[in-house]
Design an enzyme around this catalytic site. Structure first.
Site, PDB file in Angstrom:
ATOM      1  N   SER A 168     -11.254  -6.436  36.191  1.00 54.75           N
ATOM      2  CA  SER A 168      -9.816  -5.912  36.598  1.00 54.75           C
ATOM      3  C   SER A 168     -10.159  -4.504  37.222  1.00 54.75           C
ATOM      4  O   SER A 168     -10.661  -4.523  38.515  1.00 54.75           O
ATOM      5  CB  SER A 168      -9.410  -5.576  35.229  1.00 54.75           C
ATOM      6  OG  SER A 168      -8.016  -5.178  35.401  1.00 54.75           O
ATOM      7  N   HIS A 195      -7.769  -9.171  38.037  1.00 57.97           N
ATOM      8  CA  HIS A 195      -6.532  -8.747  37.852  1.00 57.97           C
ATOM      9  C   HIS A 195      -5.933  -8.259  39.234  1.00 57.97           C
ATOM     10  O   HIS A 195      -6.675  -6.961  39.714  1.00 57.97           O
ATOM     11  CB  HIS A 195      -6.320  -7.588  36.793  1.00 57.97           C
ATOM     12  CG  HIS A 195      -7.032  -8.243  35.399  1.00 57.97           C
ATOM     13  ND1 HIS A 195      -6.913  -7.406  34.313  1.00 57.97           N
ATOM     14  CD2 HIS A 195      -7.101  -9.501  35.097  1.00 57.97           C
ATOM     15  CE1 HIS A 195      -7.249  -8.249  33.072  1.00 57.97           C
ATOM     16  NE2 HIS A 195      -7.184  -9.468  33.766  1.00 57.97           N
ATOM     17  N   ASP A 293      -9.328  -8.213  28.131  1.00 60.19           N
ATOM     18  CA  ASP A 293      -9.338  -9.584  28.669  1.00 60.19           C
ATOM     19  C   ASP A 293     -10.737 -10.018  29.250  1.00 60.19           C
ATOM     20  O   ASP A 293     -11.403  -9.390  29.685  1.00 60.19           O
ATOM     21  CB  ASP A 293      -8.448  -9.658  29.908  1.00 60.19           C
ATOM     22  CG  ASP A 293      -8.143 -11.013  30.386  1.00 60.19           C
ATOM     23  OD1 ASP A 293      -8.195 -11.762  29.563  1.00 60.19           O
ATOM     24  OD2 ASP A 293      -7.696 -11.245  31.738  1.00 60.19           O
TER      25      ASP A 293
END
EC number: 3.1.1.61
Length: 349
Positions: A168, A195, A293
């Site tokens: 991310s 992401h 995540d």
């Protein structure tokens, strides 16, 4: 822990945009606009003078642009920078140059004439500015590594059949570092859930494809996964892999299923499918990023005896995702980003 308001410098060549952004930022009690700048040089000079906690930086500005400012600031007075850019809409790759120069993160910049659209950014914008002050400044700064176009000798019978990467915030630079160091004859597919706003995924894919000997593309539904190809998961859906038993190969599927930590793309979604399909034949890497995540996916992979790797705290821009997986006890190896590619290659040779 910071208790006083976060001091923000806003740099944009549009006086209207500076006014609107100042109003949005200033309306949050945890943020304070310390100054504004109309170009990159002014942003650099005010950063040196005022030492803001974080900078909100437009990229496209006359004379001295945002990329100039990022480079100069990171050289002389490293400060977390959130890039506000519409680059993804035009396929302009400048935003990734800014990230590689040391910018912390980026978000979309809507058309400056559409006030309502700009205000739609309020929550995302203020959240990014607040998270920027938690950044590991050692993880910022210019990333430079030469691409590896050389062939490498691999085992004829490979222990692993796929390399999966999840990341991310701070992950784009880390991904580039790994991929540029992989040899041109890397023998297994690479699948990546980063992401990223959907409009930027194709731009990032094009950037990587132009710089690497490996082919890089955005994954398409029902596409069969090929060795030596890098697949970026699209940013408008969750994606998983599935095995075609009859053809004994693996293909891409999209899903509307939602996951607790993050969606579109969910690292957990991809990693859990990797665990189902490849089991102990998977190499999985979790890189810099906010939140958790990837932890559930890494847990599944770990208990299938896959080889699970996490980026270390020192080289992570944001240690959230790797830290979560490490604390869960599902990581086999923790490595700095500059050792990651070499270690991956060693697992296959």
């Amino acid at each position: 822990m910071q208790t006083s308001p976060i001091q923000v410098l806003i740099a944009d060549d549009s006086s209207f945009m500076r006014l609107v952004l100042s109003d949005i930022v200033g309306s949050d009690k945890d943020l304070n606009v310390i100054a504004t700048a109309g170009n990159g040089l002014e942003a650099y000079e005010k950063t040196r003078q005022l030492k803001p906690d974080v900078i909100l930086m437009d990229l496209i500005m006359p004379e001295y642009d945002g990329l100039y400012a990022v480079s100069q600031i990171m050289r002389d007075c490293p400060t977390p920078i959130v890039v506000l850019s519409g680059a993804g809409y035009s396929n302009d790759l400048t935003v990734f140059d800014a990230i590689n120069a040391g910018a912390f993160d980026f978000i979309h910049k809507p058309d400056s004439t559409r006030n309502a659209k700009i205000r739609d950014l309020e929550h995302e914008l203020t959240a990014r500015l607040k998270s920027a002050v938690t950044v590991n400044k050692q993880g910022l700064g210019k990333k430079s590594s030469r691409e590896n176009g050389h062939a490498h000798t691999f085992y004829s019978r490979l222990e692993y059949e796929v390399l999966a990467i999840g990341s991310s915030t701070g992950g784009t630079g880390a991904i580039e570092d790994i991929l540029k160091k992989l040899p041109g004859n890397f023998p297994i597919p690479v699948v990546i859930a980063q992401h990223m706003p959907k409009d930027f995924v194709h731009s990032f894919s094009n950037r990587l494809n132009d710089m690497l000997p490996l082919k890089v593309k955005v994954a398409e539904e029902r596409e069969y996964i090929q060795p030596g190809v890098v697949y970026l998961m699209p940013g408008n859906t969750n994606t998983y892999l599935k095995r075609d038993i009859l053809r004994n190969t693996v293909f891409v599927q999209f899903t509307d299923k939602k996951f607790p930590e993050f969606n579109d793309p969910s690292v957990d979604c991809l990693f859990q499918s990797i665990a189902d399909v490849y089991k102990e034949k998977a190499l999985a890497v979790i890189l810099s990023g906010m939140g958790r995540d990837g932890t559930r996916g890494m847990e599944r992979l770990f208990y299938e005896n896959a080889h699970t790797i996490a980026q270390d705290e020192k080289t992570s821009v944001i240690f959230g995702m790797p830290k979560s997986a490490i604390e869960k006890g599902v990581i086999t190896k923790v490595l700095p980003i500059y050792d990651m590619a070499g270690y991956i290659v060693s697992c296959l040779s």
